[in-house]
Design a protein around this motif. Structure first.
Motif, PDB file in Angstrom:
ATOM      1  N   ASP A  53       0.993  -1.223   0.066  1.00 56.87           N
ATOM      2  CA  ASP A  53      -0.127   0.147   0.076  1.00 56.87           C
ATOM      3  C   ASP A  53       0.976   1.104  -0.053  1.00 56.87           C
ATOM      4  N   GLU A  54       1.214   1.778  -1.059  1.00 56.37           N
ATOM      5  CA  GLU A  54       2.053   2.885  -1.261  1.00 56.37           C
ATOM      6  C   GLU A  54       1.456   4.179  -0.638  1.00 56.37           C
ATOM      7  N   VAL A  55       0.413   4.486  -0.721  1.00 59.43           N
ATOM      8  CA  VAL A  55      -0.130   5.573   0.041  1.00 59.43           C
ATOM      9  C   VAL A  55      -0.292   5.522   1.513  1.00 59.43           C
ATOM     10  N   TYR A  56      -0.486   4.385   1.991  1.00 61.78           N
ATOM     11  CA  TYR A  56      -0.344   3.983   3.317  1.00 61.78           C
ATOM     12  C   TYR A  56       0.910   4.366   3.710  1.00 61.78           C
TER      13      TYR A  56
ATOM     14  N   LYS B  78       3.469   6.230   2.459  1.00 56.64           N
ATOM     15  CA  LYS B  78       3.611   7.628   2.616  1.00 56.64           C
ATOM     16  C   LYS B  78       3.191   8.513   3.571  1.00 56.64           C
ATOM     17  N   VAL B  79       2.058   7.957   4.075  1.00 56.38           N
ATOM     18  CA  VAL B  79       1.254   8.453   5.068  1.00 56.38           C
ATOM     19  C   VAL B  79       2.178   8.176   6.262  1.00 56.38           C
TER      20      VAL B  79
END
Length: 396
Positions: A47-50, A52-53
């Motif tokens: 999960d790239e978005v996660y 990043k967060v």
């Protein structure tokens, strides 16, 4: 004026800040690696978005700490970590994974500080002070996250409560709300639609009705004009005992089980039973409508029953009140328990010969009317009402 030690500490802090800022990316990567390896809740490698967060959060925490040791007097904004706490609540987690992640981050930060202590010439006392600052900062982050978490949970609970209150309004509306509207709101409130329900009317004449301890599937409406509960599947296993336990010491009436669209009727009958209980017609305490259906029917239209009583009890009207009472009591027992003098005498706790004498009187007064089944039925209605009214009039 700053002391010599204060000036020295500021110079050292500035050196540490400069060095650590240069390597913030490497430290962040190490912290993230530790978190994802050790805390399953945050292990989302695909999960790239996660990711990043998480990286932004870690970098923000480190950067905030560096700002703090660079200028301890500068105001600190807890809002970013309040938002993190809210996010944990939204994910449906408790705060343990986040607190574990913070401890891991602090451990990595402390490790890096010890590695650069000698090159920067930090004294043991300075290193100790910085270690203490890490853990004070960690407490601040944890407190801010906890505030956000609690606020989000309270907001979510409040929103669910509002939806449940609105759902109760729809279920008890007359005419009933549409099934689609009820289904949609029940889903939003996290409430499973049952096939049957029963409403409980509670006595709150002093405005102090407290909320009983009930399972979450029971809808509670203590702020309504008639404080009430709506119990799903009331005839299900253990439901009767649950209500008796939860409502021990309450004054109330449990309405009959009805299909969900008829919930308002169950509440109406319960409220009528509660009103009769307050008058002394029905027992005080927690009563069940199903045990007193005949009385509820009889008292549904008291004026009509009184008018019927004037007609059906007219043969007794010329007698003294005590004679009326004795004959009415005997006639009701005769209608309820059969026409044998022995059975009636046993129910009234009098001698059978006394019953035979009274029955002869009644035959003389009523004549052929006692042979008519419709008249006997009407007589039982008015005599039941008469007895209930007499019981209600007795002093406590």
């Amino acid at each position: 004026m700053a002391s010599k030690s204060d000036t020295s500490d500021t110079r050292i802090s500035a050196d540490i800040v400069k060095t650590l800022r240069a390597g913030i990316g490497r430290i962040s990567a190490e912290v993230i690696g530790e978190i994802q390896a050790r805390i399953p809740e945050y292990a989302r490698p695909s999960d790239e978005v996660y990711i990043k967060v998480v990286r932004m959060t870690v970098e923000q925490a480190i950067d905030g700490f560096l700002d703090h040791i660079q200028d301890p007097a500068a105001p600190w904004d807890p809002e970013p970590f309040r938002m993190i706490g809210k996010g944990e609540a939204a994910e449906g987690r408790n705060l343990e994974p986040l607190q574990a992640a913070m401890r891991l981050g602090a451990r990595v930060g402390w490790r890096r500080l010890t590695e650069i202590a000698d090159p920067l010439g930090l004294s043991p006392q300075s290193l100790y002070d910085l270690g203490e600052a890490i853990f004070i900062y960690l407490d601040q982050l944890a407190d801010a996250a906890a505030e956000g978490f609690d606020e989000a949970r309270a907001h979510a609970a409040g929103e669910i409560e509002r939806r449940r209150n609105r759902l109760l309004d729809l279920l008890l509306s007359r005419p009933p709300a549409g099934s689609e509207a009820i289904s949609d709101l029940a889903k939003a409130a996290g409430w499973r639609l049952p096939k049957t329900v029963a409403c409980v009317a509670l006595d709150d004449q002093h405005g102090t009705c407290r909320s009983p301890a009930l399972p979450p599937d029971v809808l509670i409406g203590l702020e309504r004009t008639t404080p009430c509960l709506l119990v799903p599947d009331p005839n299900g296993p253990g439901q009767a005992r649950m209500l008796e336990t939860a409502l021990r010491g309450y004054l109330g009436a449990i309405g009959p089980a009805v299909p969900l669209p008829a919930a308002a009727s169950s509440l109406r009958w319960a409220a009528e039973a509660l009103e009769l209980s307050g008058r002394g017609v029905l027992p005080r305490g927690l009563l069940r409508c199903t045990d007193h259906m005949a009385t509820l029917v009889v008292f549904k239209d008291e004026e009509l029953v009184e008018a019927l009583a004037e007609v059906r009890l007219a043969p007794l009207a010329h007698l003294r009140p005590t004679q009326q009472d004795r004959l009415a009591e005997t006639l009701l027992a005769w209608l309820r328990y059969g026409r044998g003098a022995g059975e009636v005498a046993a129910r009234l706790h009098v001698h059978p010969q006394t019953v035979r004498y009274r029955l002869r009187q009644l035959e003389e007064l009523y004549g052929d009317q006692l042979a008519d089944p419709d008249i006997r039925f009407e007589l039982e209605i008015v005599l039941r009402a008469r007895r209930a009214a007499a019981l209600a009039a007795r002093p406590l």
